[in-house]
Structure formats: C-alpha cells, structure tokens
Scaffold this active site. Structure first.
Site, PDB file in Angstrom:
ATOM      1  N   ASP A 386      -6.478   0.879   0.323  1.00 11.92           N
ATOM      2  CA  ASP A 386      -5.739   2.442   0.437  1.00 11.92           C
ATOM      3  C   ASP A 386      -6.500   3.384   1.294  1.00 11.92           C
ATOM      4  OD1 ASP A 386      -3.143   2.503   0.017  1.00 11.92           O
ATOM      5  OD2 ASP A 386      -4.069   4.461  -2.132  1.00 11.92           O
ATOM      6  N   ASP A 439       0.076   1.418  -6.843  1.00 10.30           N
ATOM      7  CA  ASP A 439      -0.843   2.427  -7.999  1.00 10.30           C
ATOM      8  C   ASP A 439      -0.989   2.800  -8.783  1.00 10.30           C
ATOM      9  OD1 ASP A 439      -1.768   3.434  -5.265  1.00 10.30           O
ATOM     10  OD2 ASP A 439      -0.117   4.664  -5.045  1.00 10.30           O
TER      11      ASP A 439
END
Length: 546
Positions: A386, A439
């Site tokens: 990420d 997420d």
C-alpha cells in the site's frame, strides 16, 4: 465438495487477486501541491480549486470549476463573501496587451497563449479588472506558475484557469447578447463529513458480520468432528482435519505471491485503463457480486426455509443445487445487471456497496488465515504494498499509481467498481468517500481468525482477542480518516494505519498472555479429544461410586 462448491471456490479464489488489492481511502483533492513549481515572494499561493458560479440576465445558471494561480490575491472561501461581478470578453482575446474594453471592477475572460500568465494578469489589473479567467486550450486544467526570472509579481487580483469546454460555454453566453455575471470562491472541505462516519460503520460492520459467520462455521465443524469421534469413528485417518466445506486456508507462500500478483494486476490496470478495460472490470465485479450475494442470501434464508435449503436438484455443469439457491439466483443476477446498466446514476453507489459487501463477506467466509504467522506475513506485505503504490510509485511513474487507478482515470468511468463508496453529503465539492476492498479484506482475515480462535478456545470476549482486534481496526481506520482530512483530501494508504494497530495489538496481547507461540504456529487452542474426555468422565464416575 460438490461441483457447485468447487466452482464457487475457484471463482472467489480467482477474484481475490482482482478485488483484494488495497486501495487507498480518498475524497478528492482540493489543494494541489506541486514541488516542481517552487514558491517565491509574490508567487506562493497554493493551487486550489475554484468554483465559478454564473448568472445570465440575473438568473442563476451553470457552475464551472477551475484552479487558482500561484500568483495574485487568494480567493475567498465563503460564498457569502464573494462578490458577483459582470463578465467581459477581453479585446484582444489573449490580453497580452492593454485591453481596449472599459472595465469597472469586471471579471475579464482571456485565452491562454502568446505571453506569460503574469503579463495577462498585470494588463487585466491595469485595466481595472477585478479578476482574471484564463481559458485553457485543452479540456484539462493547467497550473499557472511564475518563471524563475520574473520580478513583476505585485498582482492584486485573483487569476483562475478554466478548462476549454467551460470557456466555450461562457463565450456562448456572452455572444448571445446576454448579461453574464460570475462569482468566484473556493469553499473549504468540512473537517468531518457524515459520509466518512457511515463508511467507517460499513467497514467495521462488514468485518463483524463476516467474522461471526466464519467463527460459527468453524464451531459447527468442530462440533461435527466431536460427534464423529464420539460415535467411535476413530478409524478415520487424520481425524483432525475433516471436510472443510469449501474452505481455503492460505499459507505464507501464497500470502507473498498474492501481493506480487496484486502488484502486477495494479500495473496492468494503470497501463491498460480505458473504456473497454473498465467494462471488463464491471463484468468481473458483477460475477463476483452475484456469487457473493447469492451465498449470503442462501445462508440467511436457509434459517427459515430449511426444507428448500436441504432439497437438491441436479443442474448440468453445476451438479446438485438446492431449490433455495435456484430461487435466489435469478434475483441476484437481475440485481447485478440492473446495477451495471445504471451504474452512472447518482444512487448507483447503493447497489455497488451491496454487491461489494456481499462479496467481501463471502471471501472472508471461504478464505481463511490458519495461524498468526500467515496473518502477519499477509498484512506486512499488504502494508508495504500500500505504501509503495500510493507514495513511492510517484518516483517511477510521476504520479501515484494507486490513486490514479482508484479514480479510474482514462476509463471514462467514475472510478473502478472494486471499492465501497458513499457520497459526501455536506461537502460543497461533492464527490465520494471511498475505501478499497483490500482495506477491509486483509485485516478482516486476521480478525475473523481471532474470533474463531476465541470460540474454539472458549475464551470470553474480554479475555479473547477478537474484541481488541476489532477495536484496533476501528481506531486504525479512524486515524486514516483523520490523516485524510489533515492532508486536504489527498489519498491515504489505509493499511499504513490499520496494520500497525490491528497486528500490533494481536502480537502484544499474545505475548503478554503467553499464547503467542500457540497462535503463531497452530492457530488452534489445545482441546482434548472427545474419547479422552469420555475416559476421564468414566474414571471420575467410578471414583465417585467407590
């Protein structure tokens, strides 16, 4: 496992690499920083988006969005403080020489080109203009900067760049012998929008539902295994592992490879993003959403329609399919098709979120983390992934690959469908608050594991790990939104904040309680076999009789 379960497992496993790439939370940029355009005295404004509201013959008309310049006065943020001024078309059009128009604090509209932006602004100010609108020669916006050797930067009017299509519309208004006036202001985004609260609840609620479903299934499987052992079926080899019912346990190798495949797919999205590729993503999302919605509805409705859920019919290719599944499937398919057709309307986000949540819950039910070691590897890789694709990728691609893909640039669509989104309600700029599937999925795998462990180990809510893992995830996501607002809406990698909270809490509690070694490798509490428990009970009964 029947053919239908096998097909479902293959489908969801294949879709994981598609939908589970962590996508940053974003709300759209208002303030645009640019290190390649350094600030200097007289040329140090932030690049801010500006609203240009128009009135034609006193009647409110279209609203356009431009970007403010590095130079000139700052633009007011509140609409009530913005003055409504008459709009004049410059003569000459480029305003590279003193305008022939007689201006009385009017807003002058000029074409881009033939001289510096600051030259246009100085000429407009000298002609008594109150503001300068520069029409770009392209559909995109352009950041107006100052040359390094410029010195004439004492400019006291605001300058705004508008895209080409906005200029064409404004020129049509002016050439139709109409009286056109404009109002310029740059409203600030509210510190907290209610959409972020609902998105937080949506993410936490999705993990909560998926975790309880996963833990309930694991406990049912454990109870069934104990029944088999109590019925003297000890001759079955390896009785520790019974039919998984379509469950897929990932290992450390697949956890690492998953991030590698996700990175490759993300680059492919970035390079191939176009209208046809976006359509392909919509089709894949609909397939996964139908599978997820069908699985969730069948599991829910089977509580009330047990006979339909337990009665099966043979279907070509799919094998034995329950009557309940056959009844639900047309509705799920129709729901996905309707969403795909009307996905660009204002309320289509509701259907996208329903399909997305159903898919996430189904994946968390089918794909499981067997122990803390695998969960640590998976979340650590996701953490680095990420950060790299949101921040570090700018050095290699000159823009954030993750943010570009999340927005759906060059696709003609309002972002890719592999995310949950809610429209920002009190935001004057509109837009959506979004969160990527990854997420929710990646932390959700670890949190679902924690509840399965707690239930099988007969731990209370406070003495277990699930409650603390859920609190840690909620706090991590909350910190993400705080960082998002502090960064003026610039996209943030959610796993940067979620992983340290969630994984750190799990590891700290495990070490403090002395369970770390067990949950790290085994992932299951030590439970005596049922026949051993029965022998102990018989011994205790004999002792009591004596």
């Amino acid at each position: 496992m029947d053919l239908q379960s096998l097909c479902s497992l293959i489908l969801v496993s294949a879709l994981i690499s598609l939908v589970c790439h962590p996508c940053s939370v974003t709300a759209g940029d208002i303030v645009h920083e640019d290190d390649s355009a350094p600030k200097k005295p007289g040329c140090e404004n932030d690049f801010v988006l500006v609203k240009v509201q128009t009135w034609v013959n006193g009647i409110e008309d279209a609203e356009f969005v431009g970007v403010g310049a590095r130079f000139g006065t700052t633009i007011v943020s509140k609409e009530k403080n913005a003055n409504q001024r008459r709009l004049i078309l410059s003569d000459p059009r480029d305003c590279c020489s003193f305008p022939k128009n007689k201006l009385d604090n009017d807003v002058i509209m000029v074409d881009r080109g033939n001289c510096k932006f600051t030259t246009k602004a100085n000429n407009a100010e000298a002609a008594n203009a109150s503001a300068l609108l520069i029409i770009n020669n392209q559909k995109e916006l352009y950041k107006m900067v100052c040359d390094p050797d410029e010195t004439d930067l004492d400019i006291h009017i605001p300058a705004v760049m508008l895209p080409q299509d906005a200029g064409i519309s404004l020129e049509k208004m002016l050439t139709s012998n109409s009286s056109v006036s404009v109002q310029l202001y740059s409203p600030k985004r509210p510190l907290v929008d209610i959409a972020e609260v609902f998105l937080w609840l949506m993410a936490v609620g999705t993990i909560l539902c998926a975790s309880y479903w996963s833990a309930w299934s694991a406990r049912e499987a454990a109870i069934e295994q104990e029944k088999l052992l109590k019925d003297a079926l000890d001759e079955i080899p390896n009785t520790r592992h019974v039919d998984s019912g379509g469950i897929l346990d990932i290992n450390t190798t697949s956890a690492v490879l998953f991030v590698v495949f996700a990175s490759c797919f993300l680059v492919m999205l970035y390079k191939l993003m176009s209208y046809w590729f976006s359509e392909l993503l919509v089709v894949l999302f609909c397939i996964g959403g139908v599978e997820g919605l069908q699985t969730c509805l069948v599991a829910l409705l089977s509580r009330w329609f047990k006979r339909s859920g337990e009665s099966y019919i043979k279907v070509p290719f799919f094998g034995a399919v329950s009557y309940l599944t056959l009844s639900v499937s047309p509705f799920c398919i129709a729901f996905a098709i309707v969403w795909a057709i009307y996905r660009n309307v204002s309320y289509a986000w509701i259907g996208q979120d329903i399909l997305g949540i159903a898919l996430i819950i189904t994946v968390l039910q089918i794909v499981r983390v067997p122990n803390l070691k695998v969960g640590t590897v998976l979340l650590s890789c996701g953490f680095l992934y990420d950060i790299f694709w949101v921040f570090v990728s700018k050095k290699f691609f000159h823009e954030s690959v993750m943010i570009v893909v999340a927005r759906g640039d060059k696709s003609g669509e309002d972002g890719i469908p592999m995310l949950l989104k809610i429209p920002r309600i009190f935001d004057p700029w509109g837009g959506y608050s979004i969160i990527g599937f990854g997420d929710i999925l990646l932390p959700g795998l670890l949190i679902a594991f924690s509840l399965r462990y707690d239930w099988l180990a007969n731990k209370t809510l406070r003495a277990g790990y699930f409650m603390w893992a859920m609190i840690a995830y909620g706090l991590g996501l909350l910190v993400t939104y705080i960082a998002l607002n502090l960064m003026d809406g610039h996209g943030q990698p959610a796993l940067l904040y979620i992983v340290p909270f969630t994984l750190g809490t799990f590891l700290t509690l495990g070490r403090k309680r002395g369970d770390l070694g067990l949950i790290w490798t085994s992932g299951e509490a030590d439970r005596p076999c049922p026949h051993v428990q029965l022998e102990h009970q018989n011994i205790e009964e004999l002792s009591d009789e004596k």
